[in-house]
Structures are given as C-alpha cells and as structure tokens.
Motif scaffolding. Structure first.
Motif, PDB file in Angstrom:
ATOM      1  N   CYS A   1       1.261  -1.167   0.313  1.00 23.93           N
ATOM      2  CA  CYS A   1      -0.339   0.437  -0.083  1.00 23.93           C
ATOM      3  C   CYS A   1       0.992   1.054   0.057  1.00 23.93           C
ATOM      4  O   CYS A   1       2.024   0.945   0.313  1.00 23.93           O
ATOM      5  N   HIS A   2       0.029   2.750  -0.159  1.00 25.91           N
ATOM      6  CA  HIS A   2       0.987   3.488  -0.498  1.00 25.91           C
ATOM      7  C   HIS A   2       2.146   3.923   1.264  1.00 25.91           C
ATOM      8  O   HIS A   2       3.244   4.538   0.571  1.00 25.91           O
ATOM      9  N   CYS A   3       0.815   3.592   1.932  1.00 18.15           N
ATOM     10  CA  CYS A   3       2.149   4.880   3.529  1.00 18.15           C
ATOM     11  C   CYS A   3       2.931   2.825   3.669  1.00 18.15           C
ATOM     12  O   CYS A   3       3.697   3.230   4.288  1.00 18.15           O
ATOM     13  N   GLY A   4       2.848   2.178   3.277  1.00 17.89           N
ATOM     14  CA  GLY A   4       3.838   1.090   3.763  1.00 17.89           C
ATOM     15  C   GLY A   4       3.693   0.062   4.501  1.00 17.89           C
ATOM     16  O   GLY A   4       4.410  -0.842   4.604  1.00 17.89           O
ATOM     17  N   ALA A   5       2.257   0.250   4.999  1.00 20.34           N
ATOM     18  CA  ALA A   5       1.793  -0.562   6.702  1.00 20.34           C
ATOM     19  C   ALA A   5       1.518  -2.486   5.811  1.00 20.34           C
ATOM     20  O   ALA A   5       1.792  -3.138   6.756  1.00 20.34           O
TER      21      ALA A   5
ATOM     22  N   CYS B   1      -6.010  -0.688   3.176  1.00 20.61           N
ATOM     23  CA  CYS B   1      -5.421   0.383   4.340  1.00 20.61           C
ATOM     24  C   CYS B   1      -5.996   1.346   5.060  1.00 20.61           C
ATOM     25  O   CYS B   1      -6.150   2.159   4.520  1.00 20.61           O
TER      26      CYS B   1
ATOM     27  N   GLU C   1      -5.188   3.199   6.572  1.00 20.32           N
ATOM     28  CA  GLU C   1      -4.057   4.661   6.776  1.00 20.32           C
ATOM     29  C   GLU C   1      -4.189   5.481   5.894  1.00 20.32           C
ATOM     30  O   GLU C   1      -4.320   6.980   5.252  1.00 20.32           O
ATOM     31  N   CYS C   2      -3.762   4.801   3.735  1.00 15.92           N
ATOM     32  CA  CYS C   2      -3.628   5.688   3.390  1.00 15.92           C
ATOM     33  C   CYS C   2      -5.011   4.868   2.074  1.00 15.92           C
ATOM     34  O   CYS C   2      -5.219   5.771   0.851  1.00 15.92           O
TER      35      CYS C   2
END
Ligand SMILES: [Zn+2]
Length: 147
Positions: free
Chosen positions: A14-18, A82, A84-85
């Motif tokens: 995902c974009h935030c890397g989580a 995700c 978050e993102c």
C-alpha cells in the motif's frame, strides 16, 4: 501457457507501506490475466487484478492494525484495504484448504515490463455464491503464511 524458466517475485505494498505482499509466479507478465472488474468497489479504486493458481501470494504487515478486511455483496471474500492510506491491495477468499487471492497490479512496487493490458470483466453478476467460490478456488493464487 508460456512460462519463464523460474518463478519470479513481484512485491506490492500500500502507499504508506504498512501492508505488503509478494506475488510469485512463473508466468511472464505478458501472460498474466489482468482483469478490470466493473463492480462498484473495483471501479472506485481503479483496480486491475491478477492471479496464478500455480503461483503463491504471501502477505506481511508492518502495521497489522491498518489492515481493513472489507466485505460486501455475497460476503464470500475479504477485500484488503489500508485504513491509513486507503489503497486496495487485493482480495482473499478462505477455502477448506487455505486461502486464495487476487492481487491488485496497481499496487505492485514496479509495474512489470510488458504487463498485459487489463480486460474488462463483468461476468460476476449472474454467478451464484457456489459458482463464484468455485471459480475463485480454480483461478486465484494460493496464499502461503498468515492472512
Ligand atoms: Zn497504507
């Protein structure tokens, strides 16, 4: 079907890397079935998914609490988003012998060279739950490790 000499790993996140995954397949990207599903969820994410029933998917979560498992319609499958993102990573369906997944090619860390163009897919509406589960068991990628 043409296969490369050895399976290759295609990392995605995902974009935030989580939330991350690796998609392993011996199919060259030109041969991947890439489907642009026209359901409201996939259209809203601009998603294009692929799978290889002879490949493998592994998920890893740096921040597991960011994983949202969204279900809708027949509620047979978790759509991994995700918190978050907002990225949509892919869809995971549990079966009696483990999970199978389709991954969103648009969250791969690098776009594979020669990736096949997405084909519009709109054949789901007439499927029963059992038909849908059967086709996903046959066509999606086995998941290894935790889901
Ligand atoms: Zn994220």
């Amino acid at each position: 079907m043409a296969r490369t000499a050895a399976p290759r790993l295609y990392p995605g996140a995902c974009h935030c890397g989580a939330l991350e995954f690796t998609f392993e397949t011996a199919l060259s990207p030109q041969r991947w079935p890439v489907l642009a599903c026209q359901c409201g969820f996939c259209r809203s994410h601009g998603a294009a998914t692929t799978a290889d029933p002879r490949g493998e998917v592994r998920f890893t979560y740096a921040y597991p609490d960011r994983l949202r498992r969204y279900r809708f319609a027949l509620r047979s499958t978790d759509y991994f988003v995700c918190r978050e993102c907002g990225c949509y990573l892919g869809a995971v369906m549990m079966t009696g012998v483990g999970a199978v997944a389709a991954i969103n090619v648009n969250v791969l860390r690098e776009r594979p060279r020669g990736l096949a163009a997405a084909k519009t897919a709109n054949g789901y509406r007439s499927e029963s739950l059992e038909e849908r589960r059967a086709h996903r068991r046959a066509q999606w990628t086995p998941v290894f490790g935790p889901v």
